[in-house]
Design an enzyme around this catalytic site. Structure first.
Site, PDB file in Angstrom:
ATOM      1  N   MET A 130     -24.328 -74.956  57.072  1.00  0.00           N
ATOM      2  CA  MET A 130     -23.909 -74.199  58.257  1.00  0.00           C
ATOM      3  C   MET A 130     -24.625 -74.736  59.494  1.00  0.00           C
ATOM      4  SD  MET A 130     -24.573 -70.206  59.052  1.00  0.00           S
ATOM      5  CE  MET A 130     -23.696 -69.750  57.564  1.00  0.00           C
TER       6      MET A 130
ATOM      7  N   ILE B 146     -31.875 -74.849  53.559  1.00  0.00           N
ATOM      8  CA  ILE B 146     -31.709 -75.062  55.000  1.00  0.00           C
ATOM      9  C   ILE B 146     -30.683 -76.166  55.251  1.00  0.00           C
ATOM     10  CG2 ILE B 146     -32.840 -75.934  57.090  1.00  0.00           C
ATOM     11  CD1 ILE B 146     -35.323 -74.399  56.282  1.00  0.00           C
TER      12      ILE B 146
ATOM     13  N   TYR C 144     -27.307 -74.848  54.937  1.00  0.00           N
ATOM     14  CA  TYR C 144     -26.927 -74.056  56.103  1.00  0.00           C
ATOM     15  C   TYR C 144     -26.496 -74.955  57.256  1.00  0.00           C
ATOM     16  CZ  TYR C 144     -29.447 -69.979  54.139  1.00  0.00           C
ATOM     17  OH  TYR C 144     -29.888 -68.949  53.368  1.00  0.00           O
ATOM     18  N   GLU C 145     -27.316 -75.965  57.537  1.00  0.00           N
ATOM     19  CA  GLU C 145     -27.141 -76.772  58.741  1.00  0.00           C
ATOM     20  C   GLU C 145     -26.008 -77.783  58.615  1.00  0.00           C
ATOM     21  OE1 GLU C 145     -28.668 -76.093  61.412  1.00  0.00           O
ATOM     22  OE2 GLU C 145     -30.258 -74.779  60.704  1.00  0.00           O
ATOM     23  N   GLY C 146     -25.908 -78.417  57.453  1.00  0.00           N
ATOM     24  CA  GLY C 146     -24.945 -79.494  57.305  1.00  0.00           C
ATOM     25  C   GLY C 146     -25.455 -80.764  57.983  1.00  0.00           C
TER      26      GLY C 146
END
Length: 463
Positions: free
Chosen positions: A1, A38, A41-43
């Site tokens: 994300m 993490i 989430y971040e991509g």
């Protein structure tokens, strides 16, 4: 994300980039589990991009700052180096808080705070002191004014509030916050959110008492206490309702509704009619705006469970028959085809109840009497209502394990043996209340207004 940072937090990002804090004595490090989470989430992105509400571009594994520019060279190794540098900055901040506020964090608690700090920047606790509960809770060591540890739900709710960007609530960020609360509270690094669900609240012209547009609740438990709101005149809402995809109220939500999924709720203010100018009760001359069951009658009529007794009357005080209730359940099920079902009853007439009774009997939702009759026009008693609803809930595969001890009612002994389990279930689910504080009145007939209210409670809690 992708990482989303609010406009407010963008103002403190410069401090994040140039840490001024003294070195912390603690030297905890983020776990590999947390680093993997993490990154999920971040991509990973090799092209710099700008998230709405942020001051700086982002690249790699969510690295953001004035050093990021369009056309910046990026590959997995550069991204990993930036990621490790960022993680170290956020680890240092959480280690500092651990010492400063005497948090005595364990690994999963440390990881949860590193995760939210990676998302919001390294100075969110100090920069927002007094504004956000979670920042206050860090500073208080997650203790209340009496020095007791805060309840799990309160901590999860405080995590859930930090979920907006550019004043927009982002469901993905709520999910991330709940994931972080799961890590903090239960050492659960999975992302299936086994303990909590959220509600997004629309005060619909009013004001939320807490100011928070997101509330967290225990999953698969009754809501218990719904958010408080007031109108401009200081009035409480008629009720909260779940919204459809267009944001319109469709299903009233009560304290006894089971929090079995994430929901968007809207406050309904206009005299108990969820549908405004399209209020179904407006056509009924015997339903006034302040009638106690107005909300429920609007609900069952708009959801095609009830019709009026005529085009202009609802007849709220008319006691329902067994055939009427079975027909309500049949409509709720979508009026399925009953072709080929054999008629087991000697008194089943070819009337409005015919198909509903065949369907209910075939699915063991409603049985007849020992003499081979169904008694469609017989009075629907409160205990029979409990049995029919309980049978329908079991037919649908709902969880029906929530029972209440009805021994405190003075007339509990009057509940028939055939209905005792069902009455305990209906009372336990909040579908049936006592007619007084000490009586259930199981043999009393249930009128149309009462049954409409019970159907609203039933479908609001079970569907």
């Amino acid at each position: 994300m992708k990482r989303y940072i609010s406009m407010l937090l963008a103002l403190v990002m410069l401090l994040t980039l140039f840490p001024l804090t003294a070195a912390a004595d603690s030297s905890m490090q983020a776990s590999e589990n947390l680093k993997t989470l993490i990154k999920s989430y971040e991509g990973y992105r090799e092209d710099a991009y700008l998230n709405e509400g942020e001051a700086y571009l982002t690249i790699g594994w969510g690295h953001s700052g004035p050093d990021v520019y369009v056309g910046m060279p990026m590959n997995p190794q550069i991204a990993e180096d930036l990621f490790n540098s960022d993680i170290k900055t956020f680890e240092d901040s959480v280690n500092k808080w651990n010492d400063q506020y005497k948090l005595n964090l364990n690994q999963n608690q440390f990881d949860a705070l590193v995760s939210i700090t990676y998302n919001f920047g390294a100075y969110w606790v100090e920069a927002n002191s007094g504004d956000w509960r979670l920042a206050n809770y860090v500073q208080s060591g997650f203790k209340d004014a009496s020095g007791n540890r805060l309840p799990d739900l309160e901590i999860a709710d405080a995590f859930g509030v930090l979920c907006s960007s550019a004043r927009k609530i982002l469901p993905g960020l709520i999910t991330r916050r709940i994931n972080e609360a799961e890590i903090f509270l239960y050492n659960n690094y999975h992302t299936d959110n086994t303990h909590f669900v959220y509600t997004i609240l629309n005060p619909n012209g009013g004001t939320l008492a807490s100011g928070n547009r997101v509330a967290i609740f225990y999953k698969d438990q009754p809501y218990g206490t719904l958010p408080a709101a007031v109108s401009a005149s200081g009035q409480a809402p008629s009720y909260w309702a779940e919204t459809d995809e267009n944001g319109k109220p469709v299903t009233p939500i009560t304290a006894s509704t089971i929090a079995n999924k994430n929901r968007s709720l809207i406050a309904v203010w206009n005299g108990g009619c969820a549908l405004g100018d399209n209020c179904p009760s407006k056509k009924f001359t015997d339903i006034t705006p302040d009638f106690w069951a107005h909300d429920a009658i609007d609900y069952v009529v708009s959801n095609n469970m009830f019709n009026g007794t005529t085009g202009t009357t609802f007849s709220p005080g008319v006691v329902m028959s067994r055939g009427m209730l079975v027909t309500v359940l049949y409509r709720l099920e979508g009026s399925p085809d009953v072709s080929g079902i054999e008629n087991p009853f000697s008194d089943l007439a070819d009337n409005a109840y015919h198909d509903a009774i065949l369907w209910a009997s075939d699915n063991r939702i409603a049985n007849g009497w020992q003499d081979g009759t169904f008694g469609a026009n017989g009075t629907l008693t409160r205990e029979q209502l409990a049995v029919f609803l309980h049978s329908y809930a079991n037919y649908k595969g709902y969880d029906t394990n929530n029972y209440s001890d009805i021994g405190g009612f003075s007339d509990a002994k009057d509940v028939g043996e055939f209905a005792r389990e069902s009455m305990c279930w209906a009372v336990g689910e909040g579908i049936i209340n006592g007619t007084t504080a000490t009586t259930l009145s199981p043999k009393t007939g249930a009128n149309r207004a009462q049954v409409a209210t019970m159907m609203m409670r039933f479908t609001g809690g079970m569907l």
